[in-house]
Design an enzyme around this catalytic site. Structure first.
Site, PDB file in Angstrom:
ATOM      1  CG  ASN A 156      -0.337  -0.258   2.393  1.00 54.68           C
ATOM      2  OD1 ASN A 156       0.752  -0.511   2.782  1.00 54.68           O
ATOM      3  ND2 ASN A 156      -1.135   0.287   3.510  1.00 54.68           N
ATOM      4  N   GLY A 232       2.517  -5.698   7.384  1.00 49.09           N
ATOM      5  CA  GLY A 232       1.680  -6.395   6.696  1.00 49.09           C
ATOM      6  C   GLY A 232       0.361  -6.687   7.749  1.00 49.09           C
ATOM      7  CB  SER A 233      -2.394  -8.937   6.892  1.00 49.44           C
ATOM      8  OG  SER A 233      -1.942 -10.270   6.738  1.00 49.44           O
ATOM      9  CB  THR A 234      -3.355  -9.038  12.473  1.00 49.00           C
ATOM     10  OG1 THR A 234      -3.214  -7.400  12.730  1.00 49.00           O
ATOM     11  CG2 THR A 234      -3.191  -9.800  13.680  1.00 49.00           C
ATOM     12  CB  VAL A 236       0.510 -12.524   7.083  1.00 46.93           C
ATOM     13  CG1 VAL A 236       2.327 -12.794   6.612  1.00 46.93           C
ATOM     14  CG2 VAL A 236      -0.068 -13.236   5.996  1.00 46.93           C
ATOM     15  N   GLY A 237       1.580 -11.760  10.143  1.00 44.73           N
ATOM     16  CA  GLY A 237       2.142 -11.231  11.284  1.00 44.73           C
ATOM     17  C   GLY A 237       2.344 -12.293  12.331  1.00 44.73           C
ATOM     18  CD  GLU A 254       4.889  -1.231  13.471  1.00 40.68           C
ATOM     19  OE1 GLU A 254       3.937  -0.977  13.636  1.00 40.68           O
ATOM     20  OE2 GLU A 254       5.581  -1.056  14.691  1.00 40.68           O
ATOM     21  CB  CYS A 288      -1.994  -0.032   8.603  1.00 40.85           C
ATOM     22  SG  CYS A 288      -0.477   1.288   8.641  1.00 40.85           S
TER      23      CYS A 288
HETATM   24  P1  NAD Z   1      -0.001  -9.245   3.833  1.00 38.84           P
HETATM   25  O1  NAD Z   1       0.095  -9.788   5.176  1.00 38.84           O
HETATM   26  O2  NAD Z   1      -0.917 -10.233   3.099  1.00 38.84           O
HETATM   27  O3  NAD Z   1       1.360  -9.209   2.977  1.00 38.84           O
HETATM   28  C1  NAD Z   1       2.546  -8.413   3.571  1.00 38.84           C
HETATM   29  C2  NAD Z   1       3.929  -8.872   2.894  1.00 38.84           C
HETATM   30  O4  NAD Z   1       3.958 -10.203   3.684  1.00 38.84           O
HETATM   31  C3  NAD Z   1       3.825  -9.320   1.464  1.00 38.84           C
HETATM   32  O5  NAD Z   1       4.936  -8.970   1.008  1.00 38.84           O
HETATM   33  C4  NAD Z   1       3.438 -10.574   1.375  1.00 38.84           C
HETATM   34  O6  NAD Z   1       4.142 -11.195   0.229  1.00 38.84           O
HETATM   35  C5  NAD Z   1       4.229 -11.301   2.475  1.00 38.84           C
HETATM   36  N1  NAD Z   1       3.632 -12.431   2.858  1.00 38.84           N
HETATM   37  C6  NAD Z   1       2.216 -13.190   2.980  1.00 38.84           C
HETATM   38  N2  NAD Z   1       2.338 -14.421   3.518  1.00 38.84           N
HETATM   39  C7  NAD Z   1       3.375 -14.627   4.132  1.00 38.84           C
HETATM   40  C8  NAD Z   1       3.949 -15.637   4.890  1.00 38.84           C
HETATM   41  N3  NAD Z   1       3.294 -16.593   5.217  1.00 38.84           N
HETATM   42  N4  NAD Z   1       5.384 -15.610   5.338  1.00 38.84           N
HETATM   43  C9  NAD Z   1       6.099 -14.426   4.849  1.00 38.84           C
HETATM   44  N5  NAD Z   1       5.637 -13.673   4.221  1.00 38.84           N
HETATM   45  C10 NAD Z   1       4.308 -13.592   3.698  1.00 38.84           C
HETATM   46  O7  NAD Z   1      -0.456  -7.630   3.758  1.00 38.84           O
HETATM   47  P2  NAD Z   1      -0.824  -6.867   2.722  1.00 38.84           P
HETATM   48  O8  NAD Z   1      -2.216  -7.243   2.011  1.00 38.84           O
HETATM   49  O9  NAD Z   1       0.354  -6.828   1.831  1.00 38.84           O
HETATM   50  O10 NAD Z   1      -0.990  -5.654   3.441  1.00 38.84           O
HETATM   51  C11 NAD Z   1      -2.224  -5.073   4.145  1.00 38.84           C
HETATM   52  C12 NAD Z   1      -2.200  -5.167   5.502  1.00 38.84           C
HETATM   53  O11 NAD Z   1      -1.041  -4.668   6.167  1.00 38.84           O
HETATM   54  C13 NAD Z   1      -3.147  -4.640   6.176  1.00 38.84           C
HETATM   55  O12 NAD Z   1      -3.534  -5.423   7.227  1.00 38.84           O
HETATM   56  C14 NAD Z   1      -2.347  -3.152   6.924  1.00 38.84           C
HETATM   57  O13 NAD Z   1      -3.263  -2.658   7.979  1.00 38.84           O
HETATM   58  C15 NAD Z   1      -1.275  -3.885   7.377  1.00 38.84           C
HETATM   59  N6  NAD Z   1      -0.201  -2.776   7.251  1.00 38.84           N
HETATM   60  C16 NAD Z   1       0.518  -2.301   8.597  1.00 38.84           C
HETATM   61  C17 NAD Z   1       1.145  -1.117   8.402  1.00 38.84           C
HETATM   62  C18 NAD Z   1       1.747  -0.823   9.858  1.00 38.84           C
HETATM   63  O14 NAD Z   1       2.705   0.075   9.969  1.00 38.84           O
HETATM   64  N7  NAD Z   1       1.292  -1.525  11.121  1.00 38.84           N
HETATM   65  C19 NAD Z   1       1.669  -0.404   7.400  1.00 38.84           C
HETATM   66  C20 NAD Z   1       0.729  -0.962   6.215  1.00 38.84           C
HETATM   67  C21 NAD Z   1       0.190  -2.134   6.123  1.00 38.84           C
END
Ligand code: NAD
Length: 487
Positions: A156, A232-234, A236-237, A254, A288
């Protein structure tokens, strides 16, 4: 044809210190507004990841041994290259990520600031000297690099959110393997490698390996990667956190948010509505920190809903590369379906649709929903789309309870004529960041940034906090002659 479409050295390549073919082939880079193919990036195999980690491990040692001024000047030179190439970076953000041009330009500006901040950190990773219970002994406690840091970033704000980890990690003497999302691998990957290459970063210190979950998982599981910095997303995190916990690996998470925009009865309503419009609809709500729940006092709720829906109706949606619009496309069809399902489910459950609720392909109209209750999907979930759900409250306690009912705790905003009242409410909110008389999307690279609860693992980015994140501490004690022991 725009210059960004000319084949460049990075087209179809991964970056492992040089531009190279990845054993995984290549992937098209596609414009979410038009489905036009813009170029391609290389795809690594897991063997490519292993080779990059091995090379980064060696390169890190001489990188960390450089005088801090040398590391700082390379980061500053890369920042200068970024600024000189602002239009190119912004163009890619527009075409690859569906950003409107001001968002693309803003992202370059804040990334430049972030890099300057990081360059400044090189001289600030200091320590302490402690007294000792042992006569003649000096205790030195100082910061040392982690080694190889894996950075996994989202699509994003791909440039800034990657650089937020890459720049401080490099500044503090680490090597970095960056794995950008495939939907933003140029803006958040190839172009980043290209500015560091032009700045003279020694070979092997930075690698850019675009890929999906499989490549990310391999990076996380690699024993020679000492830390993962994930944005990224919660869900996956959580998974990454579990793996790192098992491996006893440092991790920074994050994650998502479901952020409140609270409007107290004494608020300046026009100000609250203006902030809400930006905080909800910026980058189509795919932020986010977006205002995902509008909590409005009953006495002003109808007027607020009317004003916000008028603002929403006045926003233009379209292809940001050809039209002057406020909102571009959502990133993919899956996201459109998800947002629309949440809106439809909530209107079926009794929410009142005041604006939007429709889409043409990936172009989703800014949507305002009134009469939203806490059991509805739009209240409970991070929507990640241009939707403003309005929920009414009667007392300040009720507003705080509603706000804190989410597992997430990233950002919040509070509108009131009394800053003292705003500060008192802020202290009761379980969120990492609160902005009074503003909206939740805020970031200043020198101020520690991060969430509470399901929005992160508690780490912070920005200023001194980045030193905590991207180094580890070491206690070194020293005496002049060998210590004598009883046996
Ligand atoms: P996502 O978790 O789907 O993907 C994020 C990254 O993780 C991508 O590079 C993806 O290829 C990688 N990934 C996916 N599965 C994985 C795995 N099993 N192991 C390792 N890496 C993996 O998130 P998204 O859809 O790209 O982003 C949107 C999300 O990110 C939303 O929930 C948003 O709130 C969050 N976000 C948080 C912040 C913050 O600073 N807190 C900032 C931006 C986005």
């Amino acid at each position: 044809m725009n210059a960004i479409f000319q084949p460049d050295r990075w087209h179809g390549k991964i970056y492992n210190g040089q531009w190279a073919q990845g054993a995984g082939g290549s992937a098209d880079v596609v414009d979410p507004a038009t489905d036009a193919v813009l170029g391609s990036v290389g795809l690594p195999s897991v063997a490519d990841v292993d080779a990059s980690v091995a090379s980064a491990k060696i390169a890190q040692q001489s990188w960390a041994a450089l005088p801090f001024t040398s590391r700082a000047s390379i980061i500053r030179a890369a920042a200068d290259r970024l600024r000189e190439r602002t239009d190119e970076f912004a163009d890619w953000n527009v075409r690859e990520c569906g950003a409107i041009r001001p968002k693309g330009q803003w992202e370059v500006g804040i990334t430049f600031d972030q890099m300057q901040q990081a360059a400044g950190l090189t001289s600030l990773a200091n320590g302490l000297v402690y007294p000792s219970t042992v006569p003649g002994r000096t205790n030195i406690w100082h910061r040392v690099p982690i080694g190889v840091v894996g950075v996994i970033s989202p699509w994003n704000f791909p440039l800034f959110l990657a650089m937020r980890s890459v720049a401080p990690a490099l500044a503090l003497g680490n090597a970095v393997i960056l794995k950008p999302d495939l939907q933003s691998a140029v803006t958040g990957g190839s172009l980043i490698a290209s500015i560091f290459e032009e700045a003279g970063l020694p070979e092997g210190v930075l690698h850019v390996l675009p890929g999906g979950a499989d490549i990310g998982e391999h990076l996380v599981q690699h024993p020679d990667v000492g830390m993962i910095s994930f944005t990224g997303s919660t869900p996956v995190g959580r998974k990454i956190g579990e793996t790192c916990g098992r491996m006893l690996k440092k991790v920074s998470l994050e994650l998502g948010g479901n952020n409140v925009h609270i409007v107290l009865p004494d608020a300046d309503l026009d100000g609250a509505v203006n902030c809400a419009t930006w905080g909800t609809f910026l980058h189509q709500g795919q932020v986010c920190m977006a205002a995902g729940r509008h909590l409005v006092h009953r006495s002003v709720a109808d007027a607020y809903a009317k004003k916000l829906s008028e603002k929403a109706d006045g926003l233009a949606v379209g292809d940001p590369s050809t039209d002057r619009v406020h909102l571009g496309p959502l990133i993919n069809d899956r996201q459109v379906q998800r947002v629309h399902a949440l809106v439809t489910e909530s209107t079926n459950a009794g929410a009142k649709l005041l604006s939007g609720g429709q889409h043409d392909k990936r172009f989703y109209r800014p949507t305002v929903l009134a009469d939203v209750t806490p059991d509805m999907g739009v209240f409970q979930n991070e929507i990640f789309g241009p939707v403003a759900p309005i929920t009414v409250f009667d007392t300040e306690d009720e507003a705080i309870e509603l706000a804190n009912s989410s597992d997430y705790g990233l950002a919040a905003s509070v509108h009131t004529a009394s800053t003292a009242r705003g500060l008192a409410v802020a202290q009761r909110l379980k969120t990492g960041m609160v902005h009074i008389n503003d909206q939740p999307i805020n970031c200043e690279p020198h101020v520690p940034f991060g969430g509470m609860g399901a929005s992160g693992s508690g780490g912070r980015f920005g200023g001194q906090a980045s030193i905590e994140e991207f180094t580890q501490s070491q206690w070194v004690s020293v005496v002049e002659r060998a210590t004598e022991y009883p046996f």
